[in-house]
Design a protein around this motif. Structure first.
Motif, mmCIF file in Angstrom:
data_model
loop_
_atom_site.group_PDB
_atom_site.id
_atom_site.type_symbol
_atom_site.label_atom_id
_atom_site.label_comp_id
_atom_site.label_asym_id
_atom_site.label_seq_id
_atom_site.Cartn_x
_atom_site.Cartn_y
_atom_site.Cartn_z
ATOM 1 N N GLU A 431 -13.749 32.170 -9.993
ATOM 2 C CA GLU A 431 -14.377 31.636 -8.855
ATOM 3 C C GLU A 431 -14.509 29.948 -9.132
ATOM 4 N N GLN A 432 -14.719 29.475 -10.090
ATOM 5 C CA GLN A 432 -14.736 27.931 -10.204
ATOM 6 C C GLN A 432 -13.441 27.443 -10.178
ATOM 7 N N ALA A 433 -12.421 28.122 -10.677
ATOM 8 C CA ALA A 433 -11.129 27.615 -10.228
ATOM 9 C C ALA A 433 -10.832 27.395 -8.888
ATOM 10 N N GLN A 434 -11.192 28.601 -8.343
ATOM 11 C CA GLN A 434 -10.965 28.561 -6.740
ATOM 12 C C GLN A 434 -11.728 27.474 -6.195
ATOM 13 N N ILE A 435 -12.917 27.254 -6.505
ATOM 14 C CA ILE A 435 -13.617 26.054 -5.881
ATOM 15 C C ILE A 435 -13.139 24.849 -6.009
ATOM 16 N N ASP A 436 -12.701 24.529 -7.530
ATOM 17 C CA ASP A 436 -12.036 23.529 -7.733
ATOM 18 C C ASP A 436 -10.606 23.111 -7.080
ATOM 19 N N GLU A 437 -9.875 24.288 -6.827
ATOM 20 C CA GLU A 437 -8.763 24.153 -5.999
ATOM 21 C C GLU A 437 -8.902 23.560 -4.495
ATOM 22 N N ILE A 438 -10.029 24.299 -3.938
ATOM 23 C CA ILE A 438 -10.345 24.055 -2.529
ATOM 24 C C ILE A 438 -10.635 22.482 -2.664
ATOM 25 N N LEU A 439 -11.511 22.084 -3.312
ATOM 26 C CA LEU A 439 -12.135 20.725 -3.301
ATOM 27 C C LEU A 439 -10.903 19.705 -3.554
ATOM 28 N N LEU A 440 -9.985 20.078 -4.328
ATOM 29 C CA LEU A 440 -8.845 19.083 -4.490
ATOM 30 C C LEU A 440 -7.923 18.825 -3.342
ATOM 31 N N ARG A 441 -7.440 20.181 -2.912
ATOM 32 C CA ARG A 441 -6.738 20.299 -1.770
ATOM 33 C C ARG A 441 -7.324 19.403 -0.423
ATOM 34 N N SER A 442 -8.690 19.454 -0.441
ATOM 35 C CA SER A 442 -9.195 18.807 0.733
ATOM 36 C C SER A 442 -9.285 17.440 0.392
ATOM 37 N N GLY A 443 -9.244 17.070 -0.756
ATOM 38 C CA GLY A 443 -9.465 15.553 -1.102
ATOM 39 C C GLY A 443 -10.827 15.431 -1.510
ATOM 40 N N VAL A 444 -12.007 16.185 -1.283
ATOM 41 C CA VAL A 444 -13.203 16.006 -1.792
ATOM 42 C C VAL A 444 -13.251 15.328 -3.090
ATOM 43 N N MET A 445 -12.716 16.003 -3.977
ATOM 44 C CA MET A 445 -12.727 15.681 -5.519
ATOM 45 C C MET A 445 -11.211 15.056 -5.899
ATOM 46 N N THR A 446 -11.470 14.151 -7.119
ATOM 47 C CA THR A 446 -10.119 13.762 -7.598
ATOM 48 C C THR A 446 -9.923 14.788 -9.029
ATOM 49 N N VAL A 447 -8.841 14.577 -9.626
ATOM 50 C CA VAL A 447 -8.331 15.345 -10.827
ATOM 51 C C VAL A 447 -9.204 15.148 -11.941
ATOM 52 N N ASN A 448 -9.465 13.841 -11.839
ATOM 53 C CA ASN A 448 -10.356 13.237 -13.055
ATOM 54 C C ASN A 448 -11.913 13.553 -12.709
ATOM 55 N N GLU A 449 -12.333 13.623 -11.588
ATOM 56 C CA GLU A 449 -13.480 14.217 -11.549
ATOM 57 C C GLU A 449 -13.813 15.567 -11.706
ATOM 58 N N VAL A 450 -12.880 16.398 -11.528
ATOM 59 C CA VAL A 450 -12.884 17.708 -11.903
ATOM 60 C C VAL A 450 -12.612 18.049 -13.375
ATOM 61 N N ARG A 451 -11.799 17.221 -14.176
ATOM 62 C CA ARG A 451 -11.862 17.441 -15.563
ATOM 63 C C ARG A 451 -13.048 16.825 -16.260
ATOM 64 N N ARG A 452 -13.682 15.768 -15.511
ATOM 65 C CA ARG A 452 -15.102 15.353 -16.041
ATOM 66 C C ARG A 452 -16.166 16.562 -16.097
ATOM 67 N N ALA A 453 -16.153 17.038 -14.839
ATOM 68 C CA ALA A 453 -17.153 18.416 -14.646
ATOM 69 C C ALA A 453 -16.920 19.269 -15.599
ATOM 70 N N ARG A 454 -15.696 19.618 -16.167
ATOM 71 C CA ARG A 454 -15.264 20.777 -16.962
ATOM 72 C C ARG A 454 -15.358 20.198 -18.557
ATOM 73 N N GLY A 455 -15.905 18.912 -18.737
ATOM 74 C CA GLY A 455 -15.910 18.543 -20.006
ATOM 75 C C GLY A 455 -15.007 17.985 -20.543
ATOM 76 N N LEU A 456 -13.886 17.796 -19.922
ATOM 77 C CA LEU A 456 -12.670 17.445 -20.519
ATOM 78 C C LEU A 456 -12.143 15.866 -20.218
#
Length: 460
Positions: A431-456
């Motif tokens: 479920e979290q991966a699907q949410i991240d994919e939608i946010l990345l595809r729509s331009g709401v979040m960047t790759v670094n923001e998603v990685r930071r949210a996951r502790g990476l």
């Protein structure tokens, strides 16, 4: 000197010297300088401070050695709350909530949807806070600290954390009189950072406190540097009460209400039901182990003498030996049953109903307490999701808000950072991966923001 004067002198001397101080100085040889202050500046008492949970404090010890009279409200919580929390049913319900929150991933992020790069010294201060929360004090990790606090929150609605600024931290990081940056946060000194294994570099020390020993002052003036709480330690003399300022204690109330300053714990809500369940469970245990008589023998036409002889013969020769008794009488003995002799005598349906009420008090589905008669594959996942949203997420967010407001904002003055649990938004990785994919595809979040949210780490 008469008896009255002797007793009066003994009471006066007991008020001047505490029992702990006398035992430590006389028997153990510890100097009074070590007894006047706790380890690493801790002021509250540790384990066992709830020995006198119902006493009304009078004069409270102030920070500067002065004492004043304050109106403090005792929390009307029975001492049996702690015992009931150790019973199997209550412990299962507590652990469902506590262990899930204690095992959640968390992070320090900027408030108001900003990135850490947009906050003055955001990355450095987030690094310091992350290391600080991972090592809140010399004894505890983040998980052990949070588990103790959540235990009190769930049991009685009175979680408490003592907050101390560490002496000798790098240039008094986060002090109130430090220089302020453009973003409103206290400035950090140049070169300040956290080196691995150096606890002395961390600005904050957090200690778990027994919430049942905390009393709330009704005459608090609203200032963070004035006494608001009193801890009743159960000792004698000057150490019997410890006054704490508003910014020295984070008091977490579950289910706050307007008619009382105290919270309402889930074990408090289920207190009467748990007591009823324990009584029914004990009765069923005695019945199943034949401790309760379920039948009797009716013999007609026997004289009292023969009746007594039959009882002695049965107890001496038959009972407990496994022998086959042989009876000779004019009339056949009749067996009188006091119950149906089935599982209905154990009142299992009544116990299941009580389990459902206890589960409701903890905001959990009954399946988490072993009631699975109406659970199938179609409803199990839905009930698990409901338990996560109704019992775990609200408690986790309540704890995160207090850590943000009291520890980060009020104690350190870093109002542009917050503590968040990252696992409260999704229950599984898919479920979290699907949410991240939608946010990345729509331009709401960047790759670094998603990685930071996951502790990476970020991609440079």
């Amino acid at each position: 000197m008469n008896i009255r004067e002797a007793v009066r002198g003994a009471m006066r001397r007991a008020g001047e010297v505490s029992v702990r101080e006398w035992l430590s100085s006389s028997l153990l040889g510890l100097p009074k300088s070590l007894l006047a202050r706790g380890r690493d500046g801790r002021r509250t008492a540790g384990a066992g401070s709830n020995l006198a949970p119902f006493s009304m404090p009078g004069a409270a010890r102030m920070g500067g050695g002065q004492s004043g009279i304050h109106n403090a409200l005792p929390k009307p919580t029975p001492a049996n709350l702690r015992r009931f929390a150790e019973t199997p049913v209550a412990r299962r319900a507590i652990n469902v909530v506590k262990d899930r929150i204690a095992g959640m991933r968390w992070r320090i992020q900027a408030r108001s949807g900003q990135a850490l790069e947009q906050v003055p010294d955001g990355l450095l201060r987030a690094q310091i806070l992350t290391a600080n929360f991972q090592t809140p004090n010399p004894d505890d990790s983040f998980r052990s600290l949070i588990e103790q606090v959540l235990e009190d929150v769930i049991v009685g609605g009175f979680g408490a954390i003592e907050l101390d600024l560490r002496p000798g931290r790098p240039d008094q990081v986060g002090r109130r009189d430090a220089a302020v940056t453009a973003g409103g946060a206290p400035a950090l000194p140049s070169g300040a950072g956290v080196r691995a294994g150096e606890f002395s570099c961390l600005p904050l020390v957090m200690w778990p406190v027994d919430g049942a020993s905390i009393r709330i002052m009704t005459d608090w003036d609203g200032r963070p540097d004035s006494p608001r709480y009193v801890q009743i330690t159960g000792m004698y003399g000057a150490d019997s009460q410890i006054a704490l300022n508003d910014d020295e204690l984070s008091y977490i109330r579950l289910n706050p209400r307007t008619h009382t300053p105290f919270g309402l714990g889930r074990v408090e809500v289920a207190f009467e039901t748990i007591n009823t369940f324990l009584s029914a469970h004990r009765y069923a245990g005695r019945l199943a182990s034949n401790s309760v008589v379920q039948y009797a023998l009716w013999l007609q036409g026997m004289t009292p003498t023969n009746h007594e002889r039959l009882i002695r013969w049965w107890q001496d020769e038959i009972e407990g030996t496994g022998r086959v008794p042989i009876l000779s009488a004019e009339s056949k003995p009749e067996v009188l049953h006091f119950g149906a002799g089935t599982d209905a005598d154990l009142r299992l349906a009544w116990q299941e109903f009580l389990l459902r009420i206890i589960a409701d008090a903890f905001d959990l589905p009954a399946q988490f307490l072993g009631v699975v008669s109406d659970v199938n594959r179609a409803t199990a996942a839905e009930m698990t999701e409901m338990a996560f949203r109704s019992a775990i997420v609200p408690t986790a967010r309540l704890l995160a808000e207090h850590l943000t407001r009291d520890a980060i904002g009020k104690k350190l003055g870093w109002n542009d950072l917050e503590f968040v649990f990252t696992d409260v938004d999704a229950t599984d990785e898919m479920e979290q991966a699907q949410i991240d994919e939608i946010l990345l595809r729509s331009g709401v979040m960047t790759v670094n923001e998603v990685r930071r949210a996951r502790g990476l780490g970020e991609i440079v």
